[in-house]
Design an enzyme around this catalytic site. Structure first.
Site: not given
Lengths: 301, 301
Positions: B81, B162-163, B171
């Site tokens: 997946h 976030g960054p 990830g």
């Protein structure tokens, strides 16, 4: 508490206000909850589903049978579904907290009241049959009213309660105890009663068909349609899906497609879940896969 | 109370004890009920189903994402997946008492914490997408981790929280809000991935198939089987039964029979009931025909 379901079948399926009045004699009994009324004008029959504890349920059913004996005259009755009583049949089914013994006892208590006080002959069936042989409603109905009158007269047939002659207007009543069954009708895209009868014969247990299946081929006059009317007695042994597929294939073999079906009364959730699991080829489709099952079952933490 | 469901997908489906440990970080949060864990070794993925009020659910999911970032290294991950995160996707679904706005708010609150405190880039999707275009997880996953890293680097893609660079081991994470969907896999009686891909293409909405259907063709190495993996987003528009029948017919047209399917996570009762009604050709099979529905719903009198 010990809860029973009762599914009285009334021989009235055309006059909606009369059905409502009769149903009210049952639902009017405190402690009885009437869950469903399924009427069919061609069958000329209504199937009532009610639940309650044994005592109020028996009282409510007594009131229903008394009212039906006054309101319905079987001598002027013509419906596609065979019948021997104004209230034709009253099965008791044990639900949560109840055992089959409770249902059998309720059948006897109702039978005694109806026989003694209303003078309607009562035949007990299913688990409530007094002898070793389990009696089946279809076998009694097959006699017809005239045949039953003659058999009573000749002493070949004896009621379990009440007089040895039919009630003038109300006939007889079959009172029994059984586990849950699924009642449903499948409409054929045909007016040919012979096809419906052949399909019914092919699928019913009595003639070598599917285990736990009772079936009749009927003709619905008002709708010019042939119908296969089914009782599935052991849905855990033969699934609802298997019966519908078999009806479709037996009809197709006779050049007829099935249209659609209709449920009579209520179905247990487990029967629907199993049918869906089979039809969708999702064998793991068990209650634990159902969101609401968790919402209801899981304790708050 | 306003109840939400969350269905976090973990990129771990092989090490059962690790899945248990990670799931415990979610279920350990007081007020969160973990209802189901569906793990698949070939997908190398576990789907957790949990419910709770927004605040504890967001806290439990934060703990899960933090623990997964420490336990799972995506650089050494290979599953059938597609995925972009150690916790790949976290959808919030409004249940009883909650509105979509509550789910959107929870997605934002979780996204902000994960982005700011765990330094994992967060992409919001579905109803929680900030812009006018509803983002879809599959579109982000199709980039792959390398593609996503490059797009972030080039400034073509910006996280919502976030960054602007991937977390070394975890990830990214896709956090969204949506209505209920049904996730299920259908196994083919074949090891031919091309057939599974062709069937997936034929049935999915993106390529002109059924409304609300997302589908992937996958190969299950441990079982040498091809599989069609499906999300049914609007089961009231396209029924589960219709999707399964279409998969069967598309596979058959390619000379392959379907074996059986499996549900991932949980399904709403209404979806199962509708599938049964269609498969059994019993259109009246509605909740009011289900015995237990009455036992639960009807007030005592």
């Amino acid at each position: 508490v010990s809860l029973l379901e009762a599914v009285p079948n009334l021989s009235e399926g055309r006059d909606a206000s009369r059905v409502r009045e009769l149903a009210a004699t049952l639902s009017g009994e405190p402690g009885v909850r009437l869950l469903d009324v399924s009427s069919d004008p061609d069958h000329h029959r209504s199937v009532l589903t009610a639940i309650g504890e044994p005592a109020p349920l028996v009282d409510g059913l007594y009131a229903l049978i008394r009212a039906a004996a006054a309101a319905i005259d079987l001598r002027h009755h013509a419906g596609a579904h065979p019948r021997v009583g104004a209230v034709d049949v009253v099965p008791f089914v044990p639900l949560g907290g109840a055992a089959m013994g409770d249902a059998v006892e309720a059948a006897h208590r109702l039978g005694r009241s109806v026989g003694d006080r209303l003078e309607i002959p009562v035949f007990l069936y299913g688990e409530a049959t007094p002898g070793p042989e389990r009696r089946v409603p279809a076998d009694l109905r097959r006699l017809g009213l005239a045949g039953m009158a003659a058999a009573l007269e000749a002493g070949e047939l004896r009621p379990d309660y009440g007089p040895s002659r039919l009630h003038a207007t109300a006939g007889a009543v079959l009172i029994g105890a059984r586990t849950f069954l699924v009642a449903f009708n499948v409409w054929l895209r045909s007016a040919d009663l012979r096809v419906a009868r052949a399909v019914a014969r092919a699928i019913r247990e009595r003639d070598g068909g599917l285990p736990g299946v009772q079936a009749l081929g009927l003709f619905l006059e008002s709708r010019s349609r042939a119908q296969v009317s089914v009782n599935l007695l052991r849905p855990d042994q033969t699934s609802l899906h298997a019966v519908v597929e078999r009806i479709a294939s037996e009809a197709r073999a006779r050049g007829v497609e099935i249209d659609r079906g209709e449920i009579v009364g209520l179905v247990p959730e487990s029967v629907v879940l199993r049918a869906a699991a089979e039809a969708l080829r999702l064998p793991e489709l068990t209650p634990s896969r159902i969101l609401e099952w968790h919402l209801r079952a899981a304790p708050e933490k």
